[in-house]
Design a protein around this motif. Structure first.
Motif, PDB file in Angstrom:
ATOM      1  N   GLY A   1      56.472 112.458  22.270  1.00 52.60           N
ATOM      2  CA  GLY A   1      57.008 111.932  21.022  1.00 52.60           C
ATOM      3  C   GLY A   1      57.839 112.938  20.265  1.00 52.60           C
ATOM      4  N   GLY A   2      57.873 114.175  20.748  1.00 54.04           N
ATOM      5  CA  GLY A   2      58.666 115.217  20.122  1.00 54.04           C
ATOM      6  C   GLY A   2      59.995 115.405  20.843  1.00 54.04           C
TER       7      GLY A   2
ATOM      8  N   THR B   1      65.957  87.141  20.231  1.00 57.83           N
ATOM      9  CA  THR B   1      65.069  88.299  20.046  1.00 57.83           C
ATOM     10  C   THR B   1      65.884  89.551  19.759  1.00 57.83           C
ATOM     11  OG1 THR B   1      63.407  87.349  21.535  1.00 57.83           O
ATOM     12  CG2 THR B   1      63.301  89.723  21.151  1.00 57.83           C
ATOM     13  N   LEU B   2      65.409  90.349  18.830  1.00 62.19           N
ATOM     14  CA  LEU B   2      66.038  91.628  18.481  1.00 62.19           C
ATOM     15  C   LEU B   2      65.148  92.761  18.955  1.00 62.19           C
ATOM     16  CD1 LEU B   2      68.145  93.353  16.857  1.00 62.19           C
ATOM     17  CD2 LEU B   2      66.622  93.074  14.879  1.00 62.19           C
ATOM     18  N   MET B   3      65.711  93.731  19.672  1.00 62.73           N
ATOM     19  CA  MET B   3      65.000  94.937  20.079  1.00 62.73           C
ATOM     20  C   MET B   3      65.429  96.089  19.195  1.00 62.73           C
ATOM     21  SD  MET B   3      62.907  96.613  22.060  1.00 62.73           S
ATOM     22  CE  MET B   3      62.548  98.380  21.923  1.00 62.73           C
ATOM     23  N   VAL B   4      64.463  96.790  18.599  1.00 59.43           N
ATOM     24  CA  VAL B   4      64.739  97.920  17.707  1.00 59.43           C
ATOM     25  C   VAL B   4      64.148  99.178  18.329  1.00 59.43           C
ATOM     26  CG1 VAL B   4      64.465  98.847  15.382  1.00 59.43           C
ATOM     27  CG2 VAL B   4      64.584  96.362  15.732  1.00 59.43           C
ATOM     28  N   GLY B   5      64.970 100.179  18.526  1.00 63.21           N
ATOM     29  CA  GLY B   5      64.488 101.417  19.130  1.00 63.21           C
ATOM     30  C   GLY B   5      65.361 102.597  18.786  1.00 63.21           C
ATOM     31  N   ASP B   6      64.971 103.763  19.280  1.00 60.94           N
ATOM     32  CA  ASP B   6      65.711 104.993  18.982  1.00 60.94           C
ATOM     33  C   ASP B   6      66.400 105.576  20.206  1.00 60.94           C
ATOM     34  OD1 ASP B   6      63.816 107.684  19.856  1.00 60.94           O
ATOM     35  OD2 ASP B   6      62.858 105.727  19.807  1.00 60.94           O
ATOM     36  N   ASP B   7      66.147 105.018  21.383  1.00 56.63           N
ATOM     37  CA  ASP B   7      66.696 105.569  22.624  1.00 56.63           C
ATOM     38  C   ASP B   7      67.727 104.585  23.179  1.00 56.63           C
ATOM     39  OD1 ASP B   7      67.102 106.200  25.396  1.00 56.63           O
ATOM     40  OD2 ASP B   7      65.268 107.391  25.368  1.00 56.63           O
TER      41      ASP B   7
ATOM     42  N   HIS C   1      69.231  96.987  18.180  1.00 56.45           N
ATOM     43  CA  HIS C   1      69.564  97.787  16.992  1.00 56.45           C
ATOM     44  C   HIS C   1      68.874  99.138  17.127  1.00 56.45           C
ATOM     45  CE1 HIS C   1      70.408  98.930  12.877  1.00 56.45           C
ATOM     46  NE2 HIS C   1      69.119  99.134  12.661  1.00 56.45           N
ATOM     47  N   PHE C   2      69.617 100.209  16.816  1.00 56.31           N
ATOM     48  CA  PHE C   2      69.072 101.560  16.980  1.00 56.31           C
ATOM     49  C   PHE C   2      68.840 102.246  15.638  1.00 56.31           C
ATOM     50  CE2 PHE C   2      71.571 100.840  20.897  1.00 56.31           C
ATOM     51  CZ  PHE C   2      70.538 100.949  21.819  1.00 56.31           C
ATOM     52  N   VAL C   3      67.773 103.042  15.602  1.00 58.99           N
ATOM     53  CA  VAL C   3      67.496 103.938  14.479  1.00 58.99           C
ATOM     54  C   VAL C   3      67.437 105.353  15.023  1.00 58.99           C
ATOM     55  CG1 VAL C   3      66.280 102.230  13.087  1.00 58.99           C
ATOM     56  CG2 VAL C   3      64.998 103.590  14.760  1.00 58.99           C
ATOM     57  N   ASP C   4      67.559 106.332  14.153  1.00 63.02           N
ATOM     58  CA  ASP C   4      67.535 107.727  14.576  1.00 63.02           C
ATOM     59  C   ASP C   4      66.108 108.248  14.634  1.00 63.02           C
ATOM     60  OD1 ASP C   4      70.329 107.961  14.772  1.00 63.02           O
ATOM     61  OD2 ASP C   4      70.497 108.328  12.618  1.00 63.02           O
ATOM     62  N   HIS C   5      65.825 109.025  15.682  1.00 68.31           N
ATOM     63  CA  HIS C   5      64.501 109.632  15.853  1.00 68.31           C
ATOM     64  C   HIS C   5      64.459 110.914  15.013  1.00 68.31           C
ATOM     65  CE1 HIS C   5      61.150 110.845  18.927  1.00 68.31           C
ATOM     66  NE2 HIS C   5      60.827 111.122  17.687  1.00 68.31           N
TER      67      HIS C   5
ATOM     68  N   PRO D   1      62.291 113.194  11.660  1.00 64.72           N
ATOM     69  CA  PRO D   1      61.042 113.309  10.900  1.00 64.72           C
ATOM     70  C   PRO D   1      60.983 112.246   9.813  1.00 64.72           C
ATOM     71  CG  PRO D   1      62.001 115.471  11.262  1.00 64.72           C
ATOM     72  CD  PRO D   1      63.025 114.470  11.731  1.00 64.72           C
ATOM     73  N   ALA D   2      59.780 111.783   9.503  1.00 62.47           N
ATOM     74  CA  ALA D   2      59.623 110.671   8.563  1.00 62.47           C
ATOM     75  C   ALA D   2      60.258 110.961   7.208  1.00 62.47           C
ATOM     76  CB  ALA D   2      58.146 110.343   8.397  1.00 62.47           C
ATOM     77  N   ALA D   3      60.159 112.197   6.737  1.00 63.17           N
ATOM     78  CA  ALA D   3      60.714 112.537   5.426  1.00 63.17           C
ATOM     79  C   ALA D   3      62.235 112.411   5.403  1.00 63.17           C
ATOM     80  CB  ALA D   3      60.306 113.951   5.032  1.00 63.17           C
ATOM     81  N   GLU D   4      62.860 112.492   6.582  1.00 63.17           N
ATOM     82  CA  GLU D   4      64.312 112.407   6.669  1.00 63.17           C
ATOM     83  C   GLU D   4      64.800 110.993   6.969  1.00 63.17           C
ATOM     84  OE1 GLU D   4      65.872 115.341   9.371  1.00 63.17           O
ATOM     85  OE2 GLU D   4      64.367 116.820   8.756  1.00 63.17           O
ATOM     86  N   ARG D   5      63.863 110.072   7.155  1.00 63.25           N
ATOM     87  CA  ARG D   5      64.259 108.698   7.481  1.00 63.25           C
ATOM     88  C   ARG D   5      63.353 107.718   6.731  1.00 63.25           C
ATOM     89  NH1 ARG D   5      63.255 105.971  13.056  1.00 63.25           N
ATOM     90  NH2 ARG D   5      62.101 104.583  11.667  1.00 63.25           N
ATOM     91  N   PRO D   6      63.535 107.615   5.422  1.00 64.03           N
ATOM     92  CA  PRO D   6      62.615 106.808   4.616  1.00 64.03           C
ATOM     93  C   PRO D   6      62.811 105.306   4.695  1.00 64.03           C
ATOM     94  CG  PRO D   6      64.313 107.744   3.219  1.00 64.03           C
ATOM     95  CD  PRO D   6      64.526 108.333   4.588  1.00 64.03           C
ATOM     96  N   ASP D   7      64.011 104.840   5.049  1.00 66.62           N
ATOM     97  CA  ASP D   7      64.260 103.404   4.918  1.00 66.62           C
ATOM     98  C   ASP D   7      65.172 102.804   5.987  1.00 66.62           C
ATOM     99  OD1 ASP D   7      66.610 104.597   4.155  1.00 66.62           O
ATOM    100  OD2 ASP D   7      66.618 103.813   2.112  1.00 66.62           O
ATOM    101  N   ALA D   8      65.319 103.454   7.130  1.00 64.77           N
ATOM    102  CA  ALA D   8      66.240 102.967   8.151  1.00 64.77           C
ATOM    103  C   ALA D   8      65.811 101.641   8.754  1.00 64.77           C
ATOM    104  CB  ALA D   8      66.395 104.011   9.261  1.00 64.77           C
ATOM    105  N   LEU D   9      64.504 101.358   8.762  1.00 65.00           N
ATOM    106  CA  LEU D   9      64.024 100.122   9.350  1.00 65.00           C
ATOM    107  C   LEU D   9      64.341  98.897   8.512  1.00 65.00           C
ATOM    108  CD1 LEU D   9      60.522 101.269  10.688  1.00 65.00           C
ATOM    109  CD2 LEU D   9      62.511 100.640  12.085  1.00 65.00           C
TER     110      LEU D   9
END
Length: 229
Positions: free
Chosen positions: A53-54, A186-192, A207-211, A213-221
């Motif tokens: 996960g890192g 269906t929508l697939m949401v992931g970071d890869d 749809h993609f979000v960036d992987h 740290p949580a503090a740097e991504r507060p509301d992307a979802l």
């Protein structure tokens, strides 16, 4: 949209930092290291890609490269890949390598992204079904239960339980069938982009979000709620 599929690590949840991971294991084992040495070891483990996960490995050792390619197809391969990477970093006790692997599987090692609860509950309120599709070597359901998110998930498709991993379309098919969902709705949401992008082969929107740290991504979802209408 009638259903939404989510990746686990880097999408709904974030693993703890490498330093927190190592510190917790050392403390549990009663092993003390100077702060500077602990920080150095944590950085080396992160560079090695030993924390599931890192960060990905900077370099794959010859003895690990093949198992790394298929690591998420079984529990045994997953453990072998990650303990093989962690063993590239000298630690005071050989038992620590297995302890590190066990640590990353417990709910305390993971935290949901700040907006995960609101987004999952929002999807439930709108009547959409939700699935989790993850390349992983262990049962992540307890992580969702511990953090109060399992109630919003209708189905899990975990690679190690089926013997194939994303981007193989079969794993997304398992999830859609479990949800009784048409891939076209269906929508697939992931970071890869490679692994999660495999859902497009079935006709799913992606749809993609960036992987991060949580503090740097507060509301992307939150964008997901806009995408499903």
């Amino acid at each position: 949209m009638k259903a939404v599929l989510f990746d686990f690590s880097g999408t709904l949840f974030r693993i703890e930092s490498a330093e927190s991971w190592l510190r917790a294991v050392l403390e549990a084992a009663g092993v003390a290291l100077p702060a500077s040495e602990l920080a150095d070891k944590a950085r080396a483990l992160e560079t090695a890609g030993a924390l599931p996960g890192g960060a990905s490995p900077v370099r794959l050792p010859a003895g690990v490269a093949e198992v790394w390619r298929v690591r998420d197809e079984s529990a045994e391969l997953h453990r072998a890949a990650y303990t093989g990477l962690s063993r590239q970093v000298p630690l005071p006790d050989p038992a620590l390598y297995d302890a590190l692997y066990e640590r990353h599987r417990i709910p305390a090692a993971w935290a949901p992204y700040p907006d995960a609860l609101d987004v999952l509950s929002g999807l439930r309120e709108r009547g959409l079904r939700v699935g989790v599709v993850s390349n992983i070597g262990w049962d992540l359901r307890p992580v969702f239960r511990e953090h109060g998110l399992d109630r919003y998930v209708d189905a899990y498709a975990l690679s190690y339980e089926h013997g194939f991993q994303k981007p193989d379309p079969r794993l997304f098919t398992v999830a859609c069938e479990a949800l009784d969902a048409d891939p076209g709705g269906t929508l697939m949401v992931g970071d890869d982009r490679r692994a999660d992008g495999g859902a497009a082969a079935l006709g799913c929107a992606v749809h993609f979000v960036d992987h991060l740290p949580a503090a740097e991504r507060p509301d992307a979802l939150r964008t997901v709620l806009d995408l499903v209408g």
